[in-house]
Design a protein around this motif. Structure first.
Motif, PDB file in Angstrom:
ATOM      1  N   GLY A  82      27.860 -26.723   6.694  1.00 54.41           N
ATOM      2  CA  GLY A  82      28.868 -27.230   6.261  1.00 54.41           C
ATOM      3  C   GLY A  82      30.135 -26.353   6.640  1.00 54.41           C
ATOM      4  N   PHE A  83      30.157 -25.096   6.602  1.00 57.89           N
ATOM      5  CA  PHE A  83      31.063 -24.312   7.053  1.00 57.89           C
ATOM      6  C   PHE A  83      31.462 -24.361   8.658  1.00 57.89           C
ATOM      7  CE2 PHE A  83      32.720 -20.163   8.649  1.00 57.89           C
ATOM      8  CZ  PHE A  83      33.820 -19.923   7.890  1.00 57.89           C
ATOM      9  N   VAL A  84      30.207 -24.477   9.452  1.00 54.75           N
ATOM     10  CA  VAL A  84      30.587 -24.464  11.011  1.00 54.75           C
ATOM     11  C   VAL A  84      31.113 -25.766  11.297  1.00 54.75           C
ATOM     12  CG1 VAL A  84      29.038 -24.695  12.892  1.00 54.75           C
ATOM     13  CG2 VAL A  84      28.924 -22.633  11.324  1.00 54.75           C
ATOM     14  N   MET A  85      30.423 -26.761  10.783  1.00 52.73           N
ATOM     15  CA  MET A  85      31.060 -28.370  11.181  1.00 52.73           C
ATOM     16  C   MET A  85      32.426 -28.492  10.618  1.00 52.73           C
ATOM     17  SD  MET A  85      28.767 -29.236  13.020  1.00 52.73           S
ATOM     18  CE  MET A  85      29.777 -30.724  13.444  1.00 52.73           C
ATOM     19  N   PHE A  86      32.842 -27.970   9.565  1.00 54.33           N
ATOM     20  CA  PHE A  86      34.092 -27.934   9.052  1.00 54.33           C
ATOM     21  C   PHE A  86      35.106 -27.168   9.887  1.00 54.33           C
ATOM     22  CE2 PHE A  86      37.968 -25.956   6.866  1.00 54.33           C
ATOM     23  CZ  PHE A  86      38.571 -27.248   6.784  1.00 54.33           C
ATOM     24  N   MET A  87      34.615 -26.138  10.220  1.00 47.19           N
ATOM     25  CA  MET A  87      35.662 -25.392  11.186  1.00 47.19           C
ATOM     26  C   MET A  87      35.814 -25.842  12.610  1.00 47.19           C
ATOM     27  SD  MET A  87      34.979 -21.311  10.473  1.00 47.19           S
ATOM     28  CE  MET A  87      35.185 -20.910  12.005  1.00 47.19           C
ATOM     29  N   GLN A  88      35.013 -26.423  13.318  1.00 47.55           N
ATOM     30  CA  GLN A  88      34.962 -27.039  14.479  1.00 47.55           C
ATOM     31  C   GLN A  88      35.836 -28.190  14.355  1.00 47.55           C
ATOM     32  OE1 GLN A  88      34.495 -25.980  17.397  1.00 47.55           O
ATOM     33  NE2 GLN A  88      34.758 -27.947  18.474  1.00 47.55           N
ATOM     34  N   THR A  89      35.634 -29.040  13.288  1.00 50.87           N
ATOM     35  CA  THR A  89      36.136 -30.603  13.429  1.00 50.87           C
ATOM     36  C   THR A  89      37.593 -30.096  13.064  1.00 50.87           C
ATOM     37  OG1 THR A  89      34.157 -31.424  12.505  1.00 50.87           O
ATOM     38  CG2 THR A  89      36.164 -32.812  12.309  1.00 50.87           C
ATOM     39  N   GLY A  93      40.916 -31.305  15.729  1.00 46.03           N
ATOM     40  CA  GLY A  93      41.620 -32.202  15.310  1.00 46.03           C
ATOM     41  C   GLY A  93      42.945 -32.445  16.507  1.00 46.03           C
ATOM     42  N   GLU A  94      43.700 -31.603  16.662  1.00 48.43           N
ATOM     43  CA  GLU A  94      44.853 -31.930  17.738  1.00 48.43           C
ATOM     44  C   GLU A  94      44.394 -32.266  19.022  1.00 48.43           C
ATOM     45  OE1 GLU A  94      48.646 -32.630  18.734  1.00 48.43           O
ATOM     46  OE2 GLU A  94      47.896 -32.099  16.637  1.00 48.43           O
ATOM     47  N   THR A  95      43.334 -31.393  19.373  1.00 45.32           N
ATOM     48  CA  THR A  95      42.990 -31.764  20.731  1.00 45.32           C
ATOM     49  C   THR A  95      42.177 -33.022  20.835  1.00 45.32           C
ATOM     50  OG1 THR A  95      42.544 -29.337  21.322  1.00 45.32           O
ATOM     51  CG2 THR A  95      41.402 -30.995  22.523  1.00 45.32           C
ATOM     52  N   ASP A  96      41.411 -33.649  20.104  1.00 45.13           N
ATOM     53  CA  ASP A  96      40.885 -34.875  20.024  1.00 45.13           C
ATOM     54  C   ASP A  96      42.066 -35.986  20.084  1.00 45.13           C
ATOM     55  OD1 ASP A  96      38.541 -33.574  19.640  1.00 45.13           O
ATOM     56  OD2 ASP A  96      38.133 -33.913  17.640  1.00 45.13           O
ATOM     57  N   ARG A  97      43.193 -35.780  19.285  1.00 44.60           N
ATOM     58  CA  ARG A  97      44.247 -36.775  19.108  1.00 44.60           C
ATOM     59  C   ARG A  97      44.884 -36.824  20.590  1.00 44.60           C
ATOM     60  NH1 ARG A  97      44.506 -35.001  13.708  1.00 44.60           N
ATOM     61  NH2 ARG A  97      45.592 -33.116  14.163  1.00 44.60           N
ATOM     62  N   ARG A  98      45.023 -35.603  21.289  1.00 44.85           N
ATOM     63  CA  ARG A  98      45.605 -35.497  22.582  1.00 44.85           C
ATOM     64  C   ARG A  98      44.684 -36.213  23.710  1.00 44.85           C
ATOM     65  NH1 ARG A  98      50.001 -32.821  23.775  1.00 44.85           N
ATOM     66  NH2 ARG A  98      49.284 -32.378  26.048  1.00 44.85           N
ATOM     67  N   LEU A 162      35.074 -33.254   5.564  1.00 44.85           N
ATOM     68  CA  LEU A 162      36.323 -32.716   4.943  1.00 44.85           C
ATOM     69  C   LEU A 162      37.144 -32.212   6.379  1.00 44.85           C
ATOM     70  CD1 LEU A 162      34.551 -30.397   2.465  1.00 44.85           C
ATOM     71  CD2 LEU A 162      35.994 -32.360   2.136  1.00 44.85           C
ATOM     72  N   GLY A 163      36.714 -32.016   7.524  1.00 45.50           N
ATOM     73  CA  GLY A 163      37.411 -31.503   8.595  1.00 45.50           C
ATOM     74  C   GLY A 163      38.120 -32.858   9.095  1.00 45.50           C
ATOM     75  N   SER A 164      37.780 -34.026   8.926  1.00 42.00           N
ATOM     76  CA  SER A 164      38.683 -35.182   9.175  1.00 42.00           C
ATOM     77  C   SER A 164      39.616 -35.450   8.357  1.00 42.00           C
ATOM     78  CB  SER A 164      37.844 -36.188   9.667  1.00 42.00           C
ATOM     79  OG  SER A 164      36.858 -35.941  10.514  1.00 42.00           O
ATOM     80  N   LEU A 165      39.445 -34.871   7.073  1.00 37.33           N
ATOM     81  CA  LEU A 165      40.215 -35.642   5.940  1.00 37.33           C
ATOM     82  C   LEU A 165      41.426 -34.643   5.388  1.00 37.33           C
ATOM     83  CD1 LEU A 165      40.327 -38.005   3.691  1.00 37.33           C
ATOM     84  CD2 LEU A 165      38.664 -36.857   2.359  1.00 37.33           C
ATOM     85  N   VAL A 166      41.029 -33.387   5.053  1.00 37.50           N
ATOM     86  CA  VAL A 166      41.821 -32.647   4.485  1.00 37.50           C
ATOM     87  C   VAL A 166      43.021 -32.013   5.560  1.00 37.50           C
ATOM     88  CG1 VAL A 166      40.235 -31.479   2.868  1.00 37.50           C
ATOM     89  CG2 VAL A 166      40.585 -30.298   5.139  1.00 37.50           C
ATOM     90  N   ARG A 167      44.028 -31.527   4.924  1.00 35.74           N
ATOM     91  CA  ARG A 167      45.161 -31.427   5.580  1.00 35.74           C
ATOM     92  C   ARG A 167      45.485 -29.690   6.030  1.00 35.74           C
ATOM     93  NH1 ARG A 167      47.697 -35.774   8.305  1.00 35.74           N
ATOM     94  NH2 ARG A 167      47.695 -37.508   6.770  1.00 35.74           N
ATOM     95  N   GLY A 168      44.661 -28.932   4.984  1.00 34.07           N
ATOM     96  CA  GLY A 168      44.774 -27.496   5.565  1.00 34.07           C
ATOM     97  C   GLY A 168      43.309 -26.854   5.463  1.00 34.07           C
ATOM     98  N   GLU A 169      43.188 -25.875   6.186  1.00 34.15           N
ATOM     99  CA  GLU A 169      41.989 -25.012   6.477  1.00 34.15           C
ATOM    100  C   GLU A 169      41.666 -24.367   5.167  1.00 34.15           C
ATOM    101  OE1 GLU A 169      40.239 -22.137   9.727  1.00 34.15           O
ATOM    102  OE2 GLU A 169      42.393 -22.255   9.548  1.00 34.15           O
ATOM    103  N   LEU A 170      42.248 -23.884   4.152  1.00 32.22           N
ATOM    104  CA  LEU A 170      41.937 -23.247   3.057  1.00 32.22           C
ATOM    105  C   LEU A 170      41.393 -24.303   2.147  1.00 32.22           C
ATOM    106  CD1 LEU A 170      41.947 -20.698   1.462  1.00 32.22           C
ATOM    107  CD2 LEU A 170      44.160 -20.975   0.368  1.00 32.22           C
TER     108      LEU A 170
END
Length: 274
Positions: A82-89, A93-98, A162-170
């Motif tokens: 869960g931790f690894v996939m959240f961090m990577q996603t 996010g910004e690179t994916d949008r570009r 969570l990596g796609s949904l939340v706005r902040g890393e913390l």
């Protein structure tokens, strides 16, 4: 079709490279899994305990230290994946949008993220099983491996969501850690002696039932092994919907869009940027 296959392969390769470059995630996977299993082996007593399993329909007898090792193995798999996939996603996010702005196809990108969850969970399950094989006698290795894989897939999907949904890393870190700790704590027979009616609603329920039955009995509740796969599919689908909704208004969908060039600046973009 060939372009979409090439886009999927490239995005999957770059996502996996992003995981390999994440030193914190590698250290967490290599050190935390055997360390957390060792904690259960050293801290729990060798007394024989009796606990009930819904998957077998009866009671099971096993040493508390051995039960703790299986429970902690699942806990390590859930937390790390869960931790690894959240961090990577989250970081991608910004690179994916570009990339989507540049015309990169959305479907191969999303499928690559789901495939990365499966590969990370499978590698972590193999490593976890190798550690357990050294420290613990197990009756059924195959079903136990499937349970560890299912636990990783379930929380890998949660991390992706969570990596796609939340706005902040913390807040993402907090949600992954707290959900994993609460889930594994309630599912651990050594720590939880109450039969709570809400346990089947948790992501780890099916994997925990299958793992304990495989480790300490001759029965194999295969249907319980499907529950974490359902969690993984549901959270993965929600993550894809969130990602699609957030990028829908920012994507170039025209047939003339250049898949490798930013339409605003003309700058060449790389799919491997992490």
């Amino acid at each position: 079709m060939r372009f979409h296959r090439a886009a999927f392969t490239e995005m999957l390769r770059c996502t996996l490279l992003g995981h390999l470059r994440n030193r914190l995630a590698l250290i967490l996977a290599i050190v935390f899994v055997p360390g957390w299993i060792a904690v259960a082996r050293l801290s729990a007593s060798d007394r024989v305990m009796r606990f009930s399993l819904d998957s077998t329909g009866g009671d099971v007898l096993a040493q508390a230290s051995r039960v703790g090792q299986v429970a902690n193995a699942l806990a390590a798999a859930t937390l790390v994946t869960g931790f690894v996939m959240f961090m990577q996603t989250f970081k991608a996010g910004e690179t994916d949008r570009r990339l989507l702005l540049a015309g990169y196809p959305r479907v191969p990108m999303l499928l690559a993220k789901v495939a990365a969850v499966a590969l990370v969970a499978a590698l972590l399950a193999l490593y976890t099983m190798a550690v357990l094989w050294i420290s613990l006698p197990v009756r059924q290795w195959g079903p136990l491996a499937l349970a560890v894989l299912g636990a990783g897939l379930a929380y890998g999907g949660i991390g992706l969501l969570l990596g796609s949904l939340v706005r902040g890393e913390l807040e993402g870190f907090f949600l992954v850690i707290m959900l994993s700790l609460v889930d594994t704590g309630l599912q651990n027979p050594v720590l939880n002696v109450a039969d709570l009616p809400v346990l089947p609603a948790f992501p780890l329920y099916g994997a925990n039932q299958l793992a304990l039955a495989a480790a300490f009995s001759s029965r194999t509740p295969w249907t319980h092994g499907l529950l974490p796969l359902a969690w993984s599919a549901a959270t993965g689908a929600l993550a894809l919907l969130v990602f699609h909704a957030r990028t829908r208004s920012h994507c170039e969908t025209g047939p003339d869009a250049d898949p490798g060039t930013d339409t605003d600046t003309g700058t060449q973009l790389s799919g491997c940027r992490t």
